[in-house]
Design a protein around this motif. Structure first.
Motif, mmCIF file in Angstrom:
data_model
loop_
_atom_site.group_PDB
_atom_site.id
_atom_site.type_symbol
_atom_site.label_atom_id
_atom_site.label_comp_id
_atom_site.label_asym_id
_atom_site.label_seq_id
_atom_site.Cartn_x
_atom_site.Cartn_y
_atom_site.Cartn_z
ATOM 1 N N SER A 159 -1.887 15.149 -18.385
ATOM 2 C CA SER A 159 -2.902 14.256 -17.831
ATOM 3 C C SER A 159 -4.309 14.522 -18.362
ATOM 4 O O SER A 159 -5.180 13.682 -18.232
ATOM 5 C CB SER A 159 -2.926 14.376 -16.309
ATOM 6 O OG SER A 159 -3.399 15.658 -15.913
ATOM 7 N N GLN A 219 -4.182 5.826 -14.261
ATOM 8 C CA GLN A 219 -3.062 5.639 -13.333
ATOM 9 C C GLN A 219 -2.632 4.175 -13.317
ATOM 10 O O GLN A 219 -1.429 3.868 -13.287
ATOM 11 C CB GLN A 219 -3.478 6.086 -11.928
ATOM 12 C CG GLN A 219 -2.316 6.266 -10.948
ATOM 13 C CD GLN A 219 -1.806 4.958 -10.379
ATOM 14 O OE1 GLN A 219 -2.590 4.042 -10.109
ATOM 15 N NE2 GLN A 219 -0.497 4.869 -10.178
ATOM 16 N N VAL A 267 -2.963 10.613 -11.448
ATOM 17 C CA VAL A 267 -2.294 9.751 -12.431
ATOM 18 C C VAL A 267 -0.844 9.457 -12.046
ATOM 19 O O VAL A 267 -0.278 8.458 -12.500
ATOM 20 C CB VAL A 267 -2.362 10.335 -13.859
ATOM 21 C CG1 VAL A 267 -3.806 10.486 -14.318
ATOM 22 C CG2 VAL A 267 -1.608 11.647 -13.962
ATOM 23 N N THR A 268 -0.247 10.298 -11.204
ATOM 24 C CA THR A 268 1.109 10.025 -10.733
ATOM 25 C C THR A 268 1.113 9.192 -9.456
ATOM 26 O O THR A 268 2.186 8.869 -8.924
ATOM 27 C CB THR A 268 1.881 11.332 -10.477
ATOM 28 O OG1 THR A 268 1.140 12.158 -9.569
ATOM 29 C CG2 THR A 268 2.117 12.089 -11.775
ATOM 30 N N GLY A 269 -0.070 8.845 -8.954
ATOM 31 C CA GLY A 269 -0.164 7.990 -7.782
ATOM 32 C C GLY A 269 0.038 8.699 -6.467
ATOM 33 O O GLY A 269 0.113 8.063 -5.410
#
Length: 453
Positions: A224, A269, A432-434
């Motif tokens: 990330s 994201q 970024v993975t929510g």
């Protein structure tokens, strides 16, 4: 100049701290007499692509200095830092080693590096001969120099020529893209168009299935980006007037709580959730340029250190586009540099510094430039590298454009690097993975700044 993300590197730094500092000598002040230096100098580096060129430098150096023997050892990036830190802890580290900006503040605080100033002055060594800004990065908060620049790198957008041709996209169109953190600008629109699902639908077409992506418009290099984001987000945030720290080098206040940064990570994201960029779990443990070569990415933002790798794949036609124009109307790229340092525990410091002086000289850097593996730190040698890449049919202008246009910015150099990365890596991953909103980065920033109180 192979550089993966700094998680492994900084974990190694914390390992050294846990082991304690153990050297067989100490940092000496005062000039050392390099004119009579003799003996063996052990030199470590991590890039196997660079080893042959540095061996040529060593051969030339030993011919001119018959009393000194240079022994070069090369480790893979994954093994380099653990091996180095374990060797420091046990008192068996190399006399000279390739150093990284995220590591050297920790080494200075642990008194593992030899100051070079007095000997350089006695030898009338010119520390102003390098590309702008590179030499000053290696001066510690104590005002002492702990390394001489060897090379530098910047970021650009690699693209698959065939995939672009299939999409009806030209190199000129890539070069004209604009980006902003709100809707991604024409840059996001382009990445949507270059994305293809398993049914052949593009990301900007009705019926596109983001759950079954065959080709991502924009790849992601390794992770990330964490605290540094060199090839992940730094080229975007810098075009908004945002800086990581209050000053550089040796800032004491981080700015991960600012909207410019948080909106950029939220945009990343969004690109993943729309299917235009691979999700983090899909790239973990994968080799970025192998995925690019396999046609999984139409484009990927990456560094100049993978130029030769990108052009080595049989049947792959590669182009290099510049980073997009940001809200300030300019492009941006981190402008990062390595250096060679002398271990404080070396029992042959005079010969070690003499070798570092040679590594930092035009005599050696011209050899490196002609080998076309990296961009050397001395401008003339940089030009030689540019010409050498051109002779192989590789146009590197979009990496060097940041020097010409002064759109390169130096990476942050501060204390507490390992701890900061330990905080920011999972914090940015979570966004970024929510799993968490971008606003959660404010709490992470408070934890970072608490380290300086």
């Amino acid at each position: 100049m192979k550089r993966k993300h700094v998680g492994i590197l900084l974990a190694a730094a914390m390992t050294l701290g846990a082991c304690g500092s153990s050297t067989t000598g100490s940092a000496q002040q005062g000039a050392l007499d390099t004119s009579t230096a003799k003996g063996t100098v052990n030199y470590w580096l991590w890039d196997d692509n660079q080893k042959p060129a540095y061996q040529k430098c060593a051969t030339d150096f030993m011919k001119a200095n018959p009393g000194i023997d240079i022994k070069i050892t090369q480790y893979s990036w994954d093994d380099y830092w653990n091996s180095l830190n374990n060797a420091m802890a046990s008192g068996t580290a190399p006399d000279v080693f390739t150093n990284h900006l995220t590591m050297y503040p920790q080494y200075v605080s642990q008194q593992q590096l030899q100051p070079l100033d007095d000997t350089l002055a006695a030898d009338h060594f010119d520390t102003d001969q390098y590309q702008p800004g590179l030499a000053s990065l290696w001066v510690g908060q104590d005002g002492l120099r702990y390394g001489l620049p060897k090379d530098f790198d910047t970021i650009a957008l690699y693209y698959n020529k065939q995939l672009l041709a299939d999409a009806g996209v030209s190199a000129d169109q890539l070069a004209a893209l604009t980006w902003n953190p709100d809707d991604g600008g024409t840059y996001e629109k382009m990445m949507a168009h270059l994305t293809i699902d398993a049914n052949g639908k593009r990301g900007d077409e009705q019926g596109f299935d983001k759950a079954k992506v065959k080709v991502y418009g924009l790849g992601l290099d390794g992770y990330s980006g964490g605290a540094l984001g060199q090839a992940q987000w730094s080229m975007y945030t810098a075009t908004q007037g945002w800086t990581v720290t209050d000053k550089n080098p040796w800032g004491t206040h981080y700015n991960y709580d600012k909207p410019e940064f948080q909106k950029t990570i939220a945009w990343m994201q969004g690109m993943m959730s729309k299917g235009y960029m691979p999700p983090l779990e899909a790239i973990t443990g994968q080799t970025t340029m192998d995925l690019f070569a396999a046609g999984k990415y139409a484009t990927v933002m990456n560094g100049s250190w993978v130029i030769n790798q990108a052009y080595s794949y049989k049947g792959l036609q590669v182009g290099i586009a510049p980073t997009p124009l940001g809200p300030n109307g300019k492009r941006a790229s981190m402008y990062n540099g390595l250096a060679d340092s002398v271990w404080a525990g070396s029992q042959n410091k005079a010969a070690a510094i003499k070798w570092v002086e040679y590594l930092g000289s035009a005599a050696c850097q011209d050899v490196i430039g002609k080998a076309s593996v990296v961009f050397p730190a001395i401008p003339h040698a940089t030009d030689l590298a540019k010409d050498a890449f051109a002779s192989k049919g590789i146009d590197v202008k979009n990496f060097l454009i940041h020097l010409e246009n002064k759109t390169g910015f130096l990476p942050q150099v501060t204390e507490h690097g390992p701890e900061i990365n330990g905080i920011m890596n999972p914090a940015v991953d979570a966004v970024v993975t929510g799993q968490k909103p971008a606003s959660s980065l404010t709490q992470a920033n408070e934890e970072v700044n608490a380290l300086f109180n």
